[in-house]
Design a protein around this motif. Structure first.
Motif, short mmCIF file in Angstrom:
data_model
loop_
_atom_site.label_atom_id
_atom_site.label_comp_id
_atom_site.label_asym_id
_atom_site.label_seq_id
_atom_site.Cartn_x
_atom_site.Cartn_y
_atom_site.Cartn_z
N VAL A 228 0.82 -1.21 0.00
CA VAL A 228 0.00 0.00 0.00
C VAL A 228 0.86 1.26 0.00
CG1 VAL A 228 -1.54 1.37 1.46
CG2 VAL A 228 -2.04 -1.05 1.05
N GLU A 229 1.90 1.27 0.82
CA GLU A 229 2.73 2.46 0.94
C GLU A 229 3.39 2.83 -0.39
OE1 GLU A 229 2.43 0.41 4.88
OE2 GLU A 229 2.90 -0.23 2.83
N ALA A 230 3.85 1.82 -1.13
CA ALA A 230 4.49 2.08 -2.42
C ALA A 230 3.47 2.59 -3.43
CB ALA A 230 5.16 0.80 -2.94
N ALA A 231 2.28 2.00 -3.44
CA ALA A 231 1.23 2.46 -4.35
C ALA A 231 0.86 3.91 -4.07
CB ALA A 231 -0.01 1.56 -4.22
N ALA A 232 0.72 4.24 -2.79
CA ALA A 232 0.37 5.61 -2.42
C ALA A 232 1.48 6.59 -2.80
CB ALA A 232 0.07 5.69 -0.93
N ASP A 233 2.71 6.19 -2.57
CA ASP A 233 3.83 7.07 -2.89
C ASP A 233 3.90 7.34 -4.40
OD1 ASP A 233 6.20 8.46 -1.78
OD2 ASP A 233 7.30 7.12 -3.12
N ALA A 234 3.65 6.32 -5.21
CA ALA A 234 3.64 6.51 -6.66
C ALA A 234 2.53 7.45 -7.10
CB ALA A 234 3.50 5.17 -7.37
N VAL A 235 1.35 7.28 -6.52
CA VAL A 235 0.22 8.15 -6.85
C VAL A 235 0.53 9.59 -6.48
CG1 VAL A 235 -2.15 8.71 -6.16
CG2 VAL A 235 -1.55 6.37 -6.84
N LEU A 236 1.17 9.78 -5.34
CA LEU A 236 1.54 11.14 -4.94
C LEU A 236 2.56 11.74 -5.90
CD1 LEU A 236 1.71 10.58 -1.10
CD2 LEU A 236 0.08 12.06 -2.29
N ASP A 237 3.30 10.88 -6.59
CA ASP A 237 4.27 11.35 -7.58
C ASP A 237 3.59 11.79 -8.88
OD1 ASP A 237 6.86 11.62 -6.78
OD2 ASP A 237 7.62 9.84 -7.80
N PHE A 238 2.69 10.93 -9.43
CA PHE A 238 2.14 11.28 -10.75
C PHE A 238 0.81 12.04 -10.67
CE2 PHE A 238 0.27 6.95 -10.42
CZ PHE A 238 -0.99 7.11 -10.99
N PRO B 267 -2.68 11.82 -10.21
CA PRO B 267 -3.95 11.76 -10.97
C PRO B 267 -5.01 12.58 -10.26
CG PRO B 267 -3.67 9.77 -9.67
CD PRO B 267 -2.40 10.56 -9.52
N LYS B 268 -6.00 13.03 -11.01
CA LYS B 268 -7.08 13.78 -10.38
C LYS B 268 -7.93 12.87 -9.50
CE LYS B 268 -7.36 17.22 -14.06
NZ LYS B 268 -8.19 17.74 -15.19
N LYS B 269 -8.08 11.63 -9.94
CA LYS B 269 -8.91 10.68 -9.19
C LYS B 269 -8.28 9.30 -9.32
CE LYS B 269 -13.72 9.49 -8.36
NZ LYS B 269 -15.12 9.82 -8.73
N VAL B 270 -8.31 8.54 -8.23
CA VAL B 270 -7.72 7.20 -8.26
C VAL B 270 -8.66 6.20 -7.61
CG1 VAL B 270 -6.42 7.63 -6.13
CG2 VAL B 270 -5.69 5.82 -7.68
N TYR B 271 -8.75 5.03 -8.25
CA TYR B 271 -9.51 3.90 -7.71
C TYR B 271 -8.51 2.82 -7.32
CZ TYR B 271 -13.68 5.90 -9.97
OH TYR B 271 -14.71 6.72 -10.36
N PRO B 272 -8.35 2.51 -6.04
CA PRO B 272 -7.57 1.33 -5.68
C PRO B 272 -8.33 0.07 -6.10
CG PRO B 272 -8.59 2.30 -3.73
CD PRO B 272 -8.88 3.23 -4.87
N TYR B 273 -7.64 -0.86 -6.73
CA TYR B 273 -8.28 -2.12 -7.12
C TYR B 273 -7.23 -3.23 -7.02
CZ TYR B 273 -6.31 -2.75 -11.92
OH TYR B 273 -5.50 -2.99 -13.01
N HIS B 274 -7.67 -4.48 -7.24
CA HIS B 274 -6.73 -5.59 -7.23
C HIS B 274 -5.93 -5.58 -5.93
CE1 HIS B 274 -3.52 -8.28 -8.50
NE2 HIS B 274 -4.11 -8.49 -9.66
N TYR B 275 -6.65 -5.55 -4.77
CA TYR B 275 -5.94 -5.40 -3.50
C TYR B 275 -6.07 -6.60 -2.57
CZ TYR B 275 -10.58 -3.31 -2.39
OH TYR B 275 -11.92 -3.03 -2.26
N ARG B 276 -6.48 -7.74 -3.10
CA ARG B 276 -6.44 -8.95 -2.29
C ARG B 276 -5.39 -9.90 -2.85
NH1 ARG B 276 -12.64 -10.55 -0.39
NH2 ARG B 276 -13.02 -8.60 0.71
#
Length: 263
Positions: free
Chosen positions: A212-222, A224-233
């Motif tokens: 999760v931390e890596a995904a969030a850090d990448a999103v904070l880098d690029f 996007p105006k809106k993000v949907y977390p998916y494929h998380y199990r």
């Protein structure tokens, strides 16, 4: 049935008429300018339809695009029929040849957009429906420009899962909107360097993709105006999309995180 989420991409102030006029107004009385504006709004709207895990559909440019449909075509029976199917990778939660065959049997002209590794695993009789796009390529279908984005692992212990060049993430460009679908990946430079993304679908599960931390850090880098977390199990652990949302919105409240019903 899971909810369908509509994102209005144009704002309209077209209905200032009194109720009495609404009741008597005929289609012929609507001015050409209003009709044109309504049609443009319809063209620019985006509908997001989660199915399960990595499988979902979007309506864009008045067309319906499926991503990684698995589990049989009946699972998608309440959705509009697909105009194009995108497949990201060869793993069974993304590629199910039987499901794709069912869709092609219903529509022999259906296009399956995929990397070469996916086409190689399709039954011979539906390979003619597959159009290959490789990392870094751009092609267009139905008025939508599609760019294939790399997806792969970075962590040493996860390199065996997704090799660089085998699978595709996708960026779809239409109506001045850019939609990013990550596929199975970690927080790779190609993700972090994305620009002007309006909507992003970002995976985050262990041990196969990223924490999760890596995904969030990448999103904070690029950004996007809106993000949907998916494929998380994942197999061993389940990533917490609420934790992802908290990290992103705490550090950049301008990024909207929406958690849909994927499971």
């Amino acid at each position: 049935m899971k909810n369908i989420f509509f994102i209005a991409c144009l704002s309209l102030s077209l209905f200032a008429c009194k109720e009495e006029k609404k009741e008597t107004q005929t289609e012929q009385e609507i001015s050409p300018a209003v009709t044109k504006n309504l049609e443009e709004n319809k063209n620019d709207s985006i509908a997001v339809m989660p199915v399960e895990h990595a499988s979902f559909a979007i309506e864009l440019n008045q067309k319906t695009f499926y991503f990684d449909p698995v589990g049989g075509s009946e699972k998608f029976s309440t959705l509009p029929k697909p105009d194009i199917i995108f497949v990201t990778d060869i793993h069974p939660d993304h590629l199910n040849p039987e499901t794709l065959t069912e869709f092609v049997d219903k529509d022999s002209t259906l296009t399956i957009v995929c990397p070469q590794a996916v086409k190689d695993q399709l039954p011979t009789h539906i390979q003619k429906n597959a159009e290959v796009i490789s990392n870094g390529e751009k092609k267009s279908w139905l008025g939508v420009e599609v760019e294939a984005i790399p997806m792969y692992n970075l962590r040493e212990e996860a390199l065996k899962y997704h090799a660089k060049g085998r699978g595709n993430g996708y960026v779809l460009n239409a109506n001045q909107k850019r939609i990013y679908v990550s596929g199975d990946t970690e927080d790779i430079p190609e993700m972090r360097h994305l620009k002007d993304i309006d909507i992003a679908f970002v995976c985050m599960n262990l041990p196969y993709t990223m924490p999760v931390e890596a995904a969030a850090d990448a999103v904070l880098d690029f950004k996007p105006k809106k993000v949907y977390p998916y494929h998380y199990r994942g197999k061993e652990k389940m990533s917490d999309p609420k934790q992802f949302k908290n990290i992103v919105t705490t550090n950049n409240p301008a990024i909207k995180v929406e958690i849909l019903d994927w499971y």
